[in-house]
Design a protein around this motif. Structure first.
Motif, short mmCIF file in Angstrom:
data_model
loop_
_atom_site.label_atom_id
_atom_site.label_comp_id
_atom_site.label_asym_id
_atom_site.label_seq_id
_atom_site.Cartn_x
_atom_site.Cartn_y
_atom_site.Cartn_z
N PHE A 2 0.76 -1.22 0.02
CA PHE A 2 -0.09 -0.03 -0.05
C PHE A 2 0.75 1.15 -0.14
O PHE A 2 0.84 2.21 -0.94
N MET B 227 -2.32 3.99 2.32
CA MET B 227 -3.93 3.81 2.43
C MET B 227 -4.48 5.07 3.06
O MET B 227 -5.72 5.09 2.79
N PHE C 147 -5.35 -1.34 -3.55
CA PHE C 147 -5.98 -0.83 -2.18
C PHE C 147 -7.40 -1.44 -2.10
O PHE C 147 -7.77 -1.39 -0.98
N GLY D 24 -7.87 -3.82 0.57
CA GLY D 24 -7.96 -3.39 1.85
C GLY D 24 -9.48 -3.21 2.34
O GLY D 24 -9.73 -2.68 3.67
#
Length: 267
Positions: free
Chosen positions: A50, A56, A133, A136
């Motif tokens: 990330f 993030m 991403f 996540g």
């Protein structure tokens, strides 16, 4: 009379104090809940991936994403609100959307159209494009897996599976393979479960090795589809280029994703 008035005043004061006490207790209770809510944590190697793509925190500050793909029949534009996941896919043959609750479609051709696929297609390319991403999201399980060796380079892997009830196809499995030096995402292995007649356990492959930075986030410039055999990529088959990429901290109006009058909801 004076005693009566004094008693009323005393009662009002008592009730006011009691209400304030309740408010303070409620506030403290909310604060305790907030403090006790655990922060989302990721495996160390995934966090490094990330970070290699902008982090993030940067991703979570963004509210909308849009990009364009050149298709044989013309341009396809995909727009998504990142928090609500409202989505819109628009091309010369069809429009497919998700209004936050239901998927819908508009057939722009005179031929037959499988509207049932709309609930899978409205976010299909968004999902591939929003790597890494999108991995996540909540409801995901992570595990290290066997690395991928391709053309003499060893790419460590992170397996992603989903809790029951997450998305339309929670049985899907993904494997993110990253560059061991830069930690940038390099490959995605994934199963396909919504297409009839396809092995639901075999890994398909797309390569991510051409990136562009947009508003602080590293996003794909091209994604290359590969042939596959025995859960390994073989040779490059086709490349998809992404242009007119926009990622911003402002969400698109919900009206953007509302079903038009000519549209139909997907079953």
């Amino acid at each position: 009379m004076k005693n009566y008035i004094f008693a009323i005043a005393l009662l009002i004061t008592f009730l006011a104090c009691k209400q304030n006490t309740k408010t303070e207790e409620a506030t403290e209770s909310v604060e305790e809940v907030i403090e006790e809510t655990p922060a989302v944590t990721y495996p160390e190697n995934l966090t490094k991936v990330f970070d290699a793509h902008g982090g993030m925190d940067t991703w979570k500050s963004m509210k909308s994403l849009a990009f364009t793909m050149e298709k044989p029949d013309g341009k396809e534009v995909i727009t998504t609100n990142l928090i609500s996941r409202e989505g819109l896919v628009d091309n010369p043959k069809e429009s497919i959307g998700f209004d936050g609750e239901k998927a819908w479609f508009v057939n722009k051709t005179e031929g037959e159209y499988n509207g049932k696929m709309a609930k899978y297609k409205y976010n299909l390319m968004f999902y591939f494009y929003a790597m890494p991403f999108i991995l996540g999201d909540e409801g995901i399980n992570y595990a290290d897996t066997e690395p991928l060796v391709f053309e003499g380079v060893t790419y460590p892997g992170i397996q992603i599976t989903y809790n029951a009830g997450v998305g339309e196809t929670p049985e899907d499995r993904y494997v993110l393979y990253y560059n061991p030096t830069t930690y940038q995402m390099e490959w995605l292995g994934y199963t396909v479960s919504f297409v009839p007649g396809i092995d639901k356990k075999e890994l398909h492959f797309r390569r991510y090795n051409n990136w562009q930075k947009v508003n602080g986030v590293l996003l794909p410039k091209t994604i290359v589809g590969y042939g596959f055999k025995d859960d390994k990529p073989t040779e490059a088959k086709h490349s998809t280029e992404f242009t007119e990429v926009q990622i911003t901290n402002t969400a698109m109006p919900s009206s953007t994703f509302a079903k038009p009058e000519k549209g139909e909801f997907a079953n």
